[in-house]
Design a protein around this motif. Structure first.
Motif, mmCIF file in Angstrom:
data_model
loop_
_atom_site.group_PDB
_atom_site.id
_atom_site.type_symbol
_atom_site.label_atom_id
_atom_site.label_comp_id
_atom_site.label_asym_id
_atom_site.label_seq_id
_atom_site.Cartn_x
_atom_site.Cartn_y
_atom_site.Cartn_z
ATOM 1 N N LEU A 140 0.833 -1.214 0.000
ATOM 2 C CA LEU A 140 0.000 0.000 0.000
ATOM 3 C C LEU A 140 0.865 1.260 0.000
ATOM 4 C CD1 LEU A 140 -2.649 -0.860 2.763
ATOM 5 C CD2 LEU A 140 -2.936 -0.980 0.286
ATOM 6 N N PRO A 141 0.311 2.388 -0.466
ATOM 7 C CA PRO A 141 1.004 3.664 -0.241
ATOM 8 C C PRO A 141 0.868 4.066 1.231
ATOM 9 C CG PRO A 141 -1.057 4.013 -1.438
ATOM 10 C CD PRO A 141 -0.934 2.532 -1.208
ATOM 11 N N SER A 142 1.263 5.284 1.600
ATOM 12 C CA SER A 142 1.197 5.704 3.007
ATOM 13 C C SER A 142 -0.221 5.553 3.553
ATOM 14 C CB SER A 142 1.610 7.179 3.122
ATOM 15 O OG SER A 142 2.951 7.314 2.744
ATOM 16 N N LYS A 143 -0.307 5.090 4.809
ATOM 17 C CA LYS A 143 -1.630 4.841 5.388
ATOM 18 C C LYS A 143 -1.624 5.225 6.864
ATOM 19 C CE LYS A 143 -5.063 1.178 5.903
ATOM 20 N NZ LYS A 143 -5.358 1.550 7.272
ATOM 21 N N LEU A 144 -2.653 5.983 7.272
ATOM 22 C CA LEU A 144 -2.799 6.344 8.686
ATOM 23 C C LEU A 144 -3.471 5.184 9.413
ATOM 24 C CD1 LEU A 144 -2.814 8.299 11.075
ATOM 25 C CD2 LEU A 144 -4.826 9.400 10.094
ATOM 26 N N GLU A 145 -2.732 4.613 10.385
ATOM 27 C CA GLU A 145 -3.267 3.468 11.141
ATOM 28 C C GLU A 145 -4.020 4.007 12.357
ATOM 29 O OE1 GLU A 145 -3.263 0.606 9.996
ATOM 30 O OE2 GLU A 145 -1.525 0.364 8.712
ATOM 31 N N GLU A 159 1.231 18.432 10.405
ATOM 32 C CA GLU A 159 1.994 19.693 10.353
ATOM 33 C C GLU A 159 3.162 19.570 9.381
ATOM 34 O OE1 GLU A 159 1.633 22.728 12.461
ATOM 35 O OE2 GLU A 159 -0.370 21.861 12.404
ATOM 36 N N ALA A 160 3.784 18.378 9.378
ATOM 37 C CA ALA A 160 4.993 18.193 8.561
ATOM 38 C C ALA A 160 4.680 17.955 7.085
ATOM 39 C CB ALA A 160 5.785 17.005 9.104
ATOM 40 N N CYS A 161 3.470 17.532 6.786
ATOM 41 C CA CYS A 161 3.146 17.143 5.398
ATOM 42 C C CYS A 161 3.174 18.354 4.465
ATOM 43 C CB CYS A 161 1.765 16.483 5.334
ATOM 44 S SG CYS A 161 1.244 16.133 3.634
ATOM 45 N N PRO A 162 4.071 18.370 3.469
ATOM 46 C CA PRO A 162 4.157 19.522 2.560
ATOM 47 C C PRO A 162 2.927 19.669 1.672
ATOM 48 C CG PRO A 162 5.999 17.980 2.220
ATOM 49 C CD PRO A 162 5.043 17.322 3.159
ATOM 50 N N GLN A 163 2.154 18.603 1.533
ATOM 51 C CA GLN A 163 0.980 18.641 0.636
ATOM 52 C C GLN A 163 -0.320 18.927 1.380
ATOM 53 O OE1 GLN A 163 1.846 18.460 -2.444
ATOM 54 N NE2 GLN A 163 3.930 17.839 -1.891
ATOM 55 N N GLU A 164 -0.226 19.061 2.701
ATOM 56 C CA GLU A 164 -1.428 19.206 3.539
ATOM 57 C C GLU A 164 -2.437 18.101 3.229
ATOM 58 O OE1 GLU A 164 -2.849 23.235 3.343
ATOM 59 O OE2 GLU A 164 -0.929 24.033 3.994
ATOM 60 N N ALA A 165 -1.922 16.890 3.147
ATOM 61 C CA ALA A 165 -2.763 15.762 2.728
ATOM 62 C C ALA A 165 -3.394 15.015 3.902
ATOM 63 C CB ALA A 165 -1.915 14.789 1.908
ATOM 64 N N ILE A 166 -3.001 15.380 5.142
ATOM 65 C CA ILE A 166 -3.472 14.577 6.285
ATOM 66 C C ILE A 166 -4.562 15.293 7.071
ATOM 67 C CG2 ILE A 166 -2.762 13.436 8.442
ATOM 68 C CD1 ILE A 166 0.041 13.159 7.223
ATOM 69 N N GLN A 185 8.127 9.804 9.416
ATOM 70 C CA GLN A 185 9.166 10.180 10.376
ATOM 71 C C GLN A 185 8.633 11.139 11.443
ATOM 72 O OE1 GLN A 185 11.669 10.898 7.091
ATOM 73 N NE2 GLN A 185 11.421 8.668 7.128
ATOM 74 N N ALA A 186 7.673 11.985 11.040
ATOM 75 C CA ALA A 186 7.206 13.042 11.950
ATOM 76 C C ALA A 186 6.322 12.499 13.082
ATOM 77 C CB ALA A 186 6.432 14.095 11.155
ATOM 78 N N CYS A 187 5.587 11.422 12.844
ATOM 79 C CA CYS A 187 4.660 10.922 13.875
ATOM 80 C C CYS A 187 5.443 10.182 14.967
ATOM 81 C CB CYS A 187 3.627 9.993 13.252
ATOM 82 S SG CYS A 187 2.596 9.231 14.528
ATOM 83 N N PRO A 188 5.400 10.655 16.217
ATOM 84 C CA PRO A 188 6.160 9.997 17.288
ATOM 85 C C PRO A 188 5.579 8.637 17.670
ATOM 86 C CG PRO A 188 4.918 11.895 18.151
ATOM 87 C CD PRO A 188 4.679 11.868 16.670
ATOM 88 N N TYR A 189 4.375 8.331 17.219
ATOM 89 C CA TYR A 189 3.739 7.050 17.577
ATOM 90 C C TYR A 189 3.744 6.048 16.413
ATOM 91 C CZ TYR A 189 2.347 9.916 21.472
ATOM 92 O OH TYR A 189 2.380 10.745 22.558
ATOM 93 N N SER A 190 4.492 6.364 15.375
ATOM 94 C CA SER A 190 4.579 5.479 14.184
ATOM 95 C C SER A 190 3.191 5.081 13.678
ATOM 96 C CB SER A 190 5.389 4.212 14.497
ATOM 97 O OG SER A 190 6.647 4.559 14.998
ATOM 98 N N ALA A 191 2.285 6.057 13.672
ATOM 99 C CA ALA A 191 0.908 5.742 13.261
ATOM 100 C C ALA A 191 0.732 5.790 11.746
ATOM 101 C CB ALA A 191 -0.062 6.717 13.932
ATOM 102 N N ILE A 192 1.801 6.190 11.036
ATOM 103 C CA ILE A 192 1.656 6.199 9.578
ATOM 104 C C ILE A 192 2.567 5.129 8.985
ATOM 105 C CG2 ILE A 192 1.887 7.543 7.462
ATOM 106 C CD1 ILE A 192 0.963 9.938 9.087
ATOM 107 N N ALA A 193 1.919 4.192 8.311
ATOM 108 C CA ALA A 193 2.665 3.082 7.717
ATOM 109 C C ALA A 193 2.992 3.436 6.276
ATOM 110 C CB ALA A 193 1.810 1.820 7.771
ATOM 111 N N GLY A 194 4.198 3.095 5.865
ATOM 112 C CA GLY A 194 4.592 3.270 4.457
ATOM 113 C C GLY A 194 4.948 1.901 3.917
ATOM 114 N N GLY A 195 4.367 1.556 2.777
ATOM 115 C CA GLY A 195 4.709 0.263 2.184
ATOM 116 C C GLY A 195 4.166 -0.933 2.947
#
Ligand SMILES: Cc1cc2nc3c(=O)[nH]c(=O)nc-3n(C[C@H](O)[C@H](O)[C@H](O)COP(=O)(O)O)c2cc1C
Length: 235
Positions: A140-145, A159-166, A185-195
């Protein structure tokens, strides 16, 4: 060789397809890359759009051709009916595009390319996502868990997302996401999965459609993008 490569909107086999595109470019072939509308979107979601764009741009027969620039009659695909390419590759190929091809439908950039290649005797290699019956592991692409999301008052990832996609605590808008991975990288709780890997089930109708393609004149069906290399000839 003068090669045209079409990418449809599939995440599966996408990175492997881009690897072979890079190989083709490095080998010194002319390379035009055709993107379906969904192909363009999905490439961006997986952070691969710029990589593909950078493989083109050197002029005639080395262009990036976008569906959205071609309107309804897809004039660029006239190159195939005129036999201007040595090879057309479609990889990865979605169930949608395979379904249209086997039913003789030409209403997208890629289905028009395949149709016109048939008329102009341009050899065509197709790598379908739906190749074999059964289950398939895909990425999958990036996913908010949401199970991991702590609903922080200020969401560092958003806040960190340059595309304001979240939208914090809700989802990532994949149409805005460029797959840069900064949010992970920005989420301290690793709530965003990549790949993240998931298993999907191949539908019978999609496998049946792929099998119909085996009997098409001038078309070879391949199980993976890597197998395209066998069809490349040195100048
Ligand atoms: C992140 C993402 C990944 C996708 N991956 C696949 C895939 O692996 N296979 C597939 O058949 N469709 C996939 N799709 C759905 C296609 O993009 C969709 O069916 C689209 O309409 C296909 O259009 P096209 O065949 O003209 O490219 C995916 C969609 C998204 C948003």
């Amino acid at each position: 060789m003068r090669i045209a490569w079409g990418i449809t909107g599939a995440g599966h086999l996408l990175e492997a397809s881009v690897d072979v595109l890079k190989y083709i470019k490095d080998e010194g072939h002319d390379l035009s890359i055709y993107l379906s509308g969904a192909g363009e979107e999905v490439l961006r979601m997986y952070g691969l759009f710029n990589k593909v764009k950078n493989l083109t741009g050197e002029g005639y027969y080395n262009e990036l051709i976008l569906e959205r620039d071609q309107e309804l009659s897809y004039p660029m695909t006239g190159r195939f009916s005129l036999g201007k390419y040595d090879l057309l590759v479609i990889s990865p190929t979605t169930s949608n595009t395979i379904g249209k091809i086997v039913n003789g439908i030409a209403d997208t950039l890629i289905t028009n390319a395949v149709t016109q290649a048939g008329k102009g005797n341009v050899k065509t290699l197709i790598v379908p996502v739906d190749f074999e019956a059964g289950d398939l592991e895909t990425v999958l692409p990036s996913k908010l868990e949401l199970d991991e999301c702590q609903q922080c008052e200020v969401c560092d990832a958003a806040e960190a997302c340059p595309q304001e996609a979240i939208t914090p605590g809700v989802e990532i808008n994949l149409l805005k996401c460029k797959g840069c991975g900064i949010c992970q990288q920005a989420c301290p709780y690793s709530a965003i999965a990549g790949g993240k890997k998931i298993t999907i089930h191949m539908r019978e109708i999609d496998i049946e459609n792929t099998h119909k393609l085996f009997n098409f004149d001038g078309v070879k069906v391949l199980s993976e993008p890597e197998k395209v290399k066998k069809y490349l000839k040195k100048e």
